[in-house]
Enzyme design. Structure first.
Site, PDB file in Angstrom:
ATOM      1  N   ASP A 195      15.792 -26.545 -45.065  1.00 55.44           N
ATOM      2  CA  ASP A 195      15.130 -26.808 -43.774  1.00 55.44           C
ATOM      3  C   ASP A 195      15.193 -28.262 -43.298  1.00 55.44           C
ATOM      4  O   ASP A 195      14.174 -28.811 -42.839  1.00 55.44           O
ATOM      5  CB  ASP A 195      13.664 -26.375 -43.841  1.00 55.44           C
ATOM      6  CG  ASP A 195      13.495 -24.880 -44.060  1.00 55.44           C
ATOM      7  OD1 ASP A 195      14.503 -24.156 -44.062  1.00 55.44           O
ATOM      8  OD2 ASP A 195      12.342 -24.444 -44.240  1.00 55.44           O
ATOM      9  N   LYS A 251      15.747 -17.865 -41.941  1.00 57.67           N
ATOM     10  CA  LYS A 251      14.546 -17.200 -42.437  1.00 57.67           C
ATOM     11  C   LYS A 251      13.422 -17.304 -41.411  1.00 57.67           C
ATOM     12  O   LYS A 251      13.425 -18.176 -40.567  1.00 57.67           O
ATOM     13  CB  LYS A 251      14.111 -17.778 -43.789  1.00 57.67           C
ATOM     14  CG  LYS A 251      13.857 -19.272 -43.795  1.00 57.67           C
ATOM     15  CD  LYS A 251      13.670 -19.772 -45.218  1.00 57.67           C
ATOM     16  CE  LYS A 251      13.371 -21.259 -45.270  1.00 57.67           C
ATOM     17  NZ  LYS A 251      12.059 -21.626 -44.714  1.00 57.67           N
ATOM     18  N   CYS A 275       8.269 -24.999 -48.545  1.00 54.65           N
ATOM     19  CA  CYS A 275       9.513 -24.226 -48.676  1.00 54.65           C
ATOM     20  C   CYS A 275      10.336 -24.623 -49.898  1.00 54.65           C
ATOM     21  O   CYS A 275      10.968 -23.763 -50.524  1.00 54.65           O
ATOM     22  CB  CYS A 275      10.329 -24.332 -47.387  1.00 54.65           C
ATOM     23  SG  CYS A 275       9.488 -23.527 -45.986  1.00 54.65           S
TER      24      CYS A 275
END
Length: 219
Positions: free
Chosen positions: A14, A117, A162
């Site tokens: 990310d 995602k 994450c």
């Protein structure tokens, strides 16, 4: 420590504009992870390894957005039909927006697969392996096994969300899991979340190493 590059994948979590300074859900110094991740991905791929990246990819009315719930604010916790204890966030990484784009400093040329995602409206996803119902798989596990990967090096944003969930799932799935310690940054909310996450990862046998030590270890 020695690492067989051909059996290793770098998992970049990310590194997107909304998680970097100036973004909707900015992590302090989040953009600084790009340089060590670039060094790792280039070196690893040059020796026969692989690099993959995850990308938060939310619809504009995603269930994790506080704006999707009347009277709710970011950092509130709710139960959803699929997940108990879902944290609410500011709108971020909305599909097709500049905030969802990878940061310009991140070199995507060595990356061979991007895993999107959180694209289902009703389901958030912290882990690169499973969405937050802990049942819906992203397909990363199968990708790694198809390539006969044994080690996964993880870096990106954020250490306490994450990165943490991805690393814990990676270890549970049986992969040797290493955090590139200078290539992660934390949200730091609630207070102590980074320290709690790091301690939990270490208890599970997840290793921490600087990117330079990892580069030196590549065979």
């Amino acid at each position: 420590m020695k690492i067989n590059a051909k059996k290793t994948l770098l998992l970049i979590i990310d590194v997107q504009n909304d998680f970097c300074p100036g973004g909707a859900l900015a992590v302090n110094k989040g953009d600084e992870v790009a340089a060590p991740l670039n060094d790792l991905s280039r070196a690893l791929v040059s020796k026969g390894g692989r690099a993959a990246a995850t990308q938060d990819w939310h619809p504009e009315d995603h269930i994790s957005f506080a704006s999707s719930h009347n009277g709710k604010n970011p950092n509130d916790i709710i139960d959803t039909p699929l997940v108990k204890g879902q944290a609410l966030w500011p709108n971020h990484c909305v599909q097709g927006t500049s905030g969802a784009d990878f940061h310009n400093d991140l070199d995507l040329k060595p990356v061979s697969v991007v895993i999107r995602k959180g694209f289902r409206r009703e389901l958030d996803s912290y882990s690169a392996f499973f969405e937050n119902d802990r049942k819906t798989a992203t397909g990363l596990d199968g990708f790694l096994r198809a390539l006969d990967m044994k080690t996964v090096v993880i870096g990106g944003i954020a250490t306490d969300y994450c990165v943490f969930y991805s690393a814990m799932d990676c270890k549970r799935e049986g992969f040797n899991t290493i955090i590139a310690s200078d290539a992660v940054r934390a949200v730091g909310y609630p207070e102590g979340s980074e320290e709690k996450a790091v301690s939990a990862m270490k208890r599970e046998g997840i290793q921490f190493s600087s990117s330079q030590m990892l580069l030196d270890a590549l065979l």
